[in-house]
Design a protein around this motif. Structure first.
Motif, mmCIF file in Angstrom:
data_model
loop_
_atom_site.group_PDB
_atom_site.id
_atom_site.type_symbol
_atom_site.label_atom_id
_atom_site.label_comp_id
_atom_site.label_asym_id
_atom_site.label_seq_id
_atom_site.Cartn_x
_atom_site.Cartn_y
_atom_site.Cartn_z
ATOM 1 N N ASP A 708 0.862 -1.195 0.000
ATOM 2 C CA ASP A 708 0.000 0.000 0.000
ATOM 3 C C ASP A 708 0.894 1.239 0.000
ATOM 4 O O ASP A 708 1.235 1.795 1.053
ATOM 5 C CB ASP A 708 -0.914 -0.023 1.233
ATOM 6 C CG ASP A 708 -1.882 1.170 1.256
ATOM 7 O OD1 ASP A 708 -1.993 1.847 0.216
ATOM 8 O OD2 ASP A 708 -2.498 1.403 2.316
ATOM 9 N N VAL A 709 1.283 1.681 -1.208
ATOM 10 C CA VAL A 709 2.214 2.804 -1.342
ATOM 11 C C VAL A 709 1.532 4.119 -0.951
ATOM 12 O O VAL A 709 2.130 4.976 -0.285
ATOM 13 C CB VAL A 709 2.748 2.869 -2.783
ATOM 14 C CG1 VAL A 709 3.668 4.064 -2.959
ATOM 15 C CG2 VAL A 709 3.482 1.578 -3.129
ATOM 16 N N GLU A 710 0.262 4.275 -1.342
ATOM 17 C CA GLU A 710 -0.429 5.550 -1.136
ATOM 18 C C GLU A 710 -1.115 5.632 0.226
ATOM 19 O O GLU A 710 -1.672 6.688 0.567
ATOM 20 C CB GLU A 710 -1.445 5.754 -2.254
ATOM 21 C CG GLU A 710 -0.786 5.806 -3.643
ATOM 22 C CD GLU A 710 -1.825 5.894 -4.756
ATOM 23 O OE1 GLU A 710 -3.030 5.767 -4.427
ATOM 24 O OE2 GLU A 710 -1.435 6.086 -5.915
ATOM 25 N N GLY A 711 -1.143 4.544 0.974
ATOM 26 C CA GLY A 711 -1.761 4.570 2.297
ATOM 27 C C GLY A 711 -3.264 4.582 2.270
ATOM 28 O O GLY A 711 -3.900 4.935 3.267
ATOM 29 N N ASP A 716 -6.290 -0.631 -4.872
ATOM 30 C CA ASP A 716 -5.760 -0.206 -6.171
ATOM 31 C C ASP A 716 -5.019 -1.363 -6.851
ATOM 32 O O ASP A 716 -4.355 -2.165 -6.204
ATOM 33 C CB ASP A 716 -4.776 0.961 -5.992
ATOM 34 C CG ASP A 716 -5.453 2.148 -5.325
ATOM 35 O OD1 ASP A 716 -6.688 2.264 -5.461
ATOM 36 O OD2 ASP A 716 -4.738 2.925 -4.672
ATOM 37 N N ASP A 717 -5.126 -1.385 -8.206
ATOM 38 C CA ASP A 717 -4.354 -2.391 -8.964
ATOM 39 C C ASP A 717 -2.864 -2.173 -8.805
ATOM 40 O O ASP A 717 -2.073 -3.105 -8.892
ATOM 41 C CB ASP A 717 -4.739 -2.342 -10.445
ATOM 42 C CG ASP A 717 -6.162 -2.822 -10.681
ATOM 43 O OD1 ASP A 717 -6.690 -3.543 -9.811
ATOM 44 O OD2 ASP A 717 -6.727 -2.468 -11.735
ATOM 45 N N ASP A 718 -2.450 -0.884 -8.594
ATOM 46 C CA ASP A 718 -1.025 -0.591 -8.462
ATOM 47 C C ASP A 718 -0.429 -1.200 -7.199
ATOM 48 O O ASP A 718 0.794 -1.267 -7.059
ATOM 49 C CB ASP A 718 -0.781 0.925 -8.448
ATOM 50 C CG ASP A 718 -1.133 1.553 -9.797
ATOM 51 O OD1 ASP A 718 -1.191 0.792 -10.775
ATOM 52 O OD2 ASP A 718 -1.340 2.764 -9.844
ATOM 53 N N ASP A 719 -1.290 -1.621 -6.274
ATOM 54 C CA ASP A 719 -0.768 -2.210 -5.037
ATOM 55 C C ASP A 719 -0.143 -3.591 -5.276
ATOM 56 O O ASP A 719 0.620 -4.063 -4.451
ATOM 57 C CB ASP A 719 -1.898 -2.349 -4.000
ATOM 58 C CG ASP A 719 -2.420 -0.980 -3.562
ATOM 59 O OD1 ASP A 719 -1.650 -0.013 -3.681
ATOM 60 O OD2 ASP A 719 -3.578 -0.895 -3.130
ATOM 61 N N VAL A 720 -0.491 -4.261 -6.388
ATOM 62 C CA VAL A 720 0.055 -5.585 -6.675
ATOM 63 C C VAL A 720 1.470 -5.424 -7.230
ATOM 64 O O VAL A 720 1.674 -4.910 -8.330
ATOM 65 C CB VAL A 720 -0.822 -6.352 -7.690
ATOM 66 C CG1 VAL A 720 -0.208 -7.728 -7.978
ATOM 67 C CG2 VAL A 720 -2.230 -6.519 -7.145
ATOM 68 N N VAL A 721 2.451 -5.838 -6.435
ATOM 69 C CA VAL A 721 3.858 -5.708 -6.835
ATOM 70 C C VAL A 721 4.315 -6.957 -7.598
ATOM 71 O O VAL A 721 4.917 -6.868 -8.656
ATOM 72 C CB VAL A 721 4.749 -5.477 -5.600
ATOM 73 C CG1 VAL A 721 6.213 -5.424 -6.003
ATOM 74 C CG2 VAL A 721 4.327 -4.205 -4.893
ATOM 75 N N LEU A 722 4.024 -8.151 -7.036
ATOM 76 C CA LEU A 722 4.421 -9.414 -7.650
ATOM 77 C C LEU A 722 3.297 -10.435 -7.470
ATOM 78 O O LEU A 722 2.512 -10.329 -6.498
ATOM 79 C CB LEU A 722 5.704 -9.966 -7.004
ATOM 80 C CG LEU A 722 6.981 -9.149 -7.189
ATOM 81 C CD1 LEU A 722 8.082 -9.686 -6.285
ATOM 82 C CD2 LEU A 722 7.432 -9.181 -8.638
#
Length: 850
Positions: A708-711, A716-722
């Motif tokens: 959770d980069v944005e807190g 968000d889809d961007d939360d999936v790193v791997l």
């Protein structure tokens, strides 16, 4: 020899420190262009002063002191330490275990017997700055002195290379001695520290002239002759006694009587042609030097005996029936000594004198045989037609004959016997039946005879011509047999009843009875129910289950059917296909697009005749958790479920039974999350977790690492790193691992992260911190140290962007500085966990090596 401290003279008294400034050792350094040129006292004084300066400078720099204990070795480069008169070899003197190189040395070398060899040249490897080398006594000895050499720091270091030339046969010891000019035997490292010499080595050089081997002249001998080899003409220039060793190098193997003498013997072997036998003698003198010479012995072939074809092992039948073909064979061997081709013949006594020598050949073959070779000669298909009685026969060559007798018998007449009658015991009027029997010619003559199938239709026996239903002509040789078949025999003309029938030849017959029954009345409709089995199944989302369509009361098989299967909730389970169980059946399958139903039409199936018969399969796949019901119904074009037996007669389907399917969701549970609590910006982290299939079916799910980069949570889809796909059996667990997760794009702070499946997750917090900076300036320098080669060590101590001798001095001057003490890992150049003068020495070495 007692251990000697390098830098001190060897005496019988307690060792004392060797003073390199002693006036007795003052020499002037000799130029490198002519290292063997004698030096003047002034030059020797200068060289001694230079060596003293090396020692003094090293002591001033803080490096002087006793070097390691080692030994001086002497080695000769020729493998066996042996050379011939006039040849040269290189003798090497080495420090066996150097530590910090060998910068200077004073020593002497002596030969114990200069009549055997002389020293012709002395060379100091590694380009010393100054040398003073002299060959004395006409090559019997040499004085060696040098300084400022730069060579390998550790291990074995060669300090002197000396050329010795052989003079005459003998041995001489090569020994290290004190320098005759100074009286000293001393070796120093490159810092001027003297080595302690615990062993002074020596070597022995042998000068020898090899012997001259002579194996004698080549010889020519006959088979069986005793051959004597002769090496007595061999000699040794030095007058040494000789030993001999003979070996065979070519030709058929022979055994030498005594291979270690000058004159071994052997018997010449038998040969098939003139044959060369090659031998080599090795002659060895008392020093071990050898020489070889070879000799060839040719064994001549004796004249061979003429070819002689002998006959044996005649093989032929003792009696046959006239007209049969026979096979006769015999072994033929060439007992002579020459290869030849001769005629081998089969002959028959036709004039009754019991001899075949005067008969002509009935068959013949040209046979080629080498000496001692044998072969089996075979005469096939010899016709006995027209022969009778007992006759003499045999195999004939010009050298030998072997005979035997054969009796020719008259053949028996053909006799067609009948056996193994095969026919049905019962038939329905109108059926076509098949009848067969085995016909065997028990006689010896070939014949063609009529074979008939007869049926006694009027019950008066088989005498009527009308009893013959079918017939065929059969030809058989004597002893031959065959199966005769009468197919599609029509029973329509026969009224219901029991009849005699059989297969007949003029010689024999075989009979049986058949009962012809009236045809049955046409049957009425047969009743049955149709069901889906099993009645209940459990599956999982994405997993299929298969049901069978079963005709519960079959009678006459189930050759065709038109059936539809429907599911009441395709959102829970969808139909994916259907198929007739008999793979050879013709079928048509129509699955609804939404999976709610399937129509199945099939025909020409071969199934079990009676009882409960599975005729087709239907496959459903779980879509979501829940329960769905399956039912049997007519196809879209029919009003009822249609089922037919294998003869096409319809069944009356009185009812159908459906089935149910329970679909379970598969849950992948997450626990045992492992991840670091803190990480500096720019570092990589690894995260692991345990994933368990808590469902009742095998399944594959995507397992994701989210951050959770944005807190704002994990939506968000961007939360999936791997992510990775994981397949698990029911109850199976596995560890998922995500490596090299970079923190370079993250600002310092706390971040929630975790491992997620469709059903579960496990989360934790990662604190990203500012990356640690390098050490501040050292001492009074204004710039911070730098790491020029990015190895984690800060060689640029003064921070001026360069690594040079000033940085070495800066580290030495600031060992007690606060920066050095607070950042020991940055300046621990030797890796021992502390920063001290040894690290200064290590840094100086790195500077010197760059």
């Amino acid at each position: 020899m007692a251990p000697t401290r390098a830098g001190r003279p060897r005496t019988d008294h307690a060792p004392t420190t060797h003073d390199l400034t002693d006036p007795r050792h003052e020499t002037t350094a000799q130029t490198r262009k002519n290292p063997m040129k004698p030096t003047t006292p002034t030059q020797r004084k200068a060289l001694t002063l230079l060596i003293a300066v090396v020692v003094a400078l090293s002591a001033t720099a803080g490096f002087a002191g006793a070097a390691t204990t080692t030994e001086l070795t002497v080695s000769i480069t020729d493998d066996d330490n042996t050379i011939e008169p006039g040849e040269t070899t290189t003798v090497e003197i080495a420090v066996a275990n150097a530590d910090n190189g060998v910068g200077a040395a004073e020593l002497g070398v002596e030969l114990s017997d200069p009549g055997v060899g002389t020293i012709t040249d002395v060379t100091i490897p590694n380009a010393p700055g100054s040398t003073d080398n002299n060959i004395t006594g006409g090559g019997a000895a040499a004085d060696i002195k040098y300084a400022f050499a730069n060579n390998s720091d550790t291990g074995s270091v060669t300090i002197v290379e000396m050329t010795v030339q052989g003079a005459s046969a003998g041995t001489t010891d090569i020994e290290i001695t004190e320098n005759s000019q100074t009286g000293f035997l001393a070796v120093f490292d490159e810092n001027g520290a003297g080595y302690t010499l615990d062993t002074i080595g020596s070597a022995t050089l042998t000068v020898n002239t090899p012997p001259d081997a002579d194996a004698g002249p080549d010889q020519t001998v006959d088979e069986g002759e005793t051959v004597t080899l002769d090496a007595t003409a061999s000699n040794d220039p030095d007058g040494d006694s000789l030993s001999y060793s003979w070996t065979q190098t070519g030709g058929p193997d022979v055994s030498l009587s005594d291979a270690d003498t000058a004159n071994p013997t052997f018997p010449a072997p038998e040969v098939t042609e003139d044959t060369a036998l090659d031998f080599e003698v090795e002659v060895t003198d008392t020093v071990g030097a050898t020489d070889n010479d070879s000799v060839s012995v040719t064994v001549q072939l004796a004249a061979p005996a003429a070819a002689n074809f002998q006959v044996s092992n005649l093989s032929a039948p003792s009696s046959v029936t006239e007209g049969e073909n026979i096979t006769v064979s015999a072994d033929v061997e060439n007992t002579g000594g020459q290869t030849a081709t001769k005629s081998v013949e089969f002959r028959l006594d036709t004039d009754g004198d019991d001899s075949i020598d005067d008969e002509g050949a009935l068959a013949s073959q040209g046979v080629e045989l080498a000496p001692g070779e044998s072969t089996t000669v075979t005469f096939d298909n010899i016709d006995t037609s027209g022969l009778s009685g007992t006759l003499t026969h045999g195999v004939f060559t010009v050298d030998d004959t072997e005979t035997a007798q054969i009796t020719i018998n008259e053949p028996a007449a053909a006799d067609f016997q009948v056996s193994n009658l095969q026919a049905p015991e019962n038939a329905t009027q109108g059926d076509a039946i098949d009848v067969s029997a085995e016909i065997d010619n028990a006689g010896e003559q070939t014949a063609t005879k009529s074979v008939e199938f007869r049926i006694d239709a009027n019950g008066d026996g088989f005498g009527d011509a009308g009893d013959v239903a079918l017939s065929q002509n059969v030809e058989l040789a004597g002893g031959e047999s065959t199966t005769v078949e009468f197919t599609d025999v029509d029973t329509n003309p026969l009224a219901p009843g029991t009849y005699d029938h059989g297969v007949f030849t003029e010689d024999d017959n075989a009979t049986a009875q058949i009962t012809v029954e009236a045809p049955p009345e046409p049957p009425g409709d047969k009743e049955t129910t149709v069901s889906l089995q099993p009645a209940d199944q459990t599956t999982a989302v994405g997993v299929t289950a298969t049901y069978e369509i079963v005709v519960d009361s079959a009678d006459g098989g189930v050759g065709a059917a038109e059936i539809s299967v429907a599911v009441d909730d395709p959102g829970v389970a969808a139909i994916t296909g259907a198929s007739a169980i008999d793979a050879n059946a013709s079928e048509q399958v129509d699955v609804a697009a939404d999976g709610s139903s399937v129509d199945l039409d099939y025909a020409f199936a071969d199934t079990a005749e009676t009882g409960s018969v599975a005729v087709a399969t239907v496959t459903v796949e779980g879509a979501s958790a829940g329960t769905a019901n399956l039912s049997l119904a007519p196809t879209e074009t029919n009003d009822e479920v249609l089922v037919f037996d294998e003869n096409g007669a319809p069944y009356d389907v009185t009812g159908t039974d459906g089935a149910a399917v329970e679909v379970q969701a598969v849950q992948f549970l997450v626990d045992d999350l492992e991840a670091p609590e803190k990480a500096p910006v720019g570092s990589d982290v690894t995260v692991t977790a345990n994933v368990t299939n808590d469902g009742g079916q095998a399944a594959t799910q995507t397992v994701e690492f989210r951050l959770d980069v944005e807190g704002d949570g994990f939506g968000d889809d961007d939360d999936v790193v791997l992510s990775q796909n994981v397949q698990l059996e029911p109850g199976e667990s596995t560890t998922v691992e995500y490596t090299d997760i970079g923190t370079g794009g993250l600002a310092p702070g706390d971040y929630t992260h975790g491992v997620f499946t469709e059903n579960d997750s496990a989360t934790a917090t990662l604190s990203v911190e500012e990356a640690e900076e390098g050490p501040p300036p050292v001492g009074n320098f204004t710039d911070a140290p730098t790491d020029p080669d990015d190895d984690g060590l800060y060689e640029d101590v003064n921070g001026d962007g360069q690594f040079n001798i000033v940085d070495v001095q800066a580290l030495f001057a600031n060992l007690d500085d606060e920066t050095i003490e607070n950042y020991p890992d940055a300046f621990d150049f030797n890796g021992d966990g502390t920063v001290d003068v040894v690290d200064v020495q290590k840094l100086f070495t790195e500077y010197s090596d760059q």
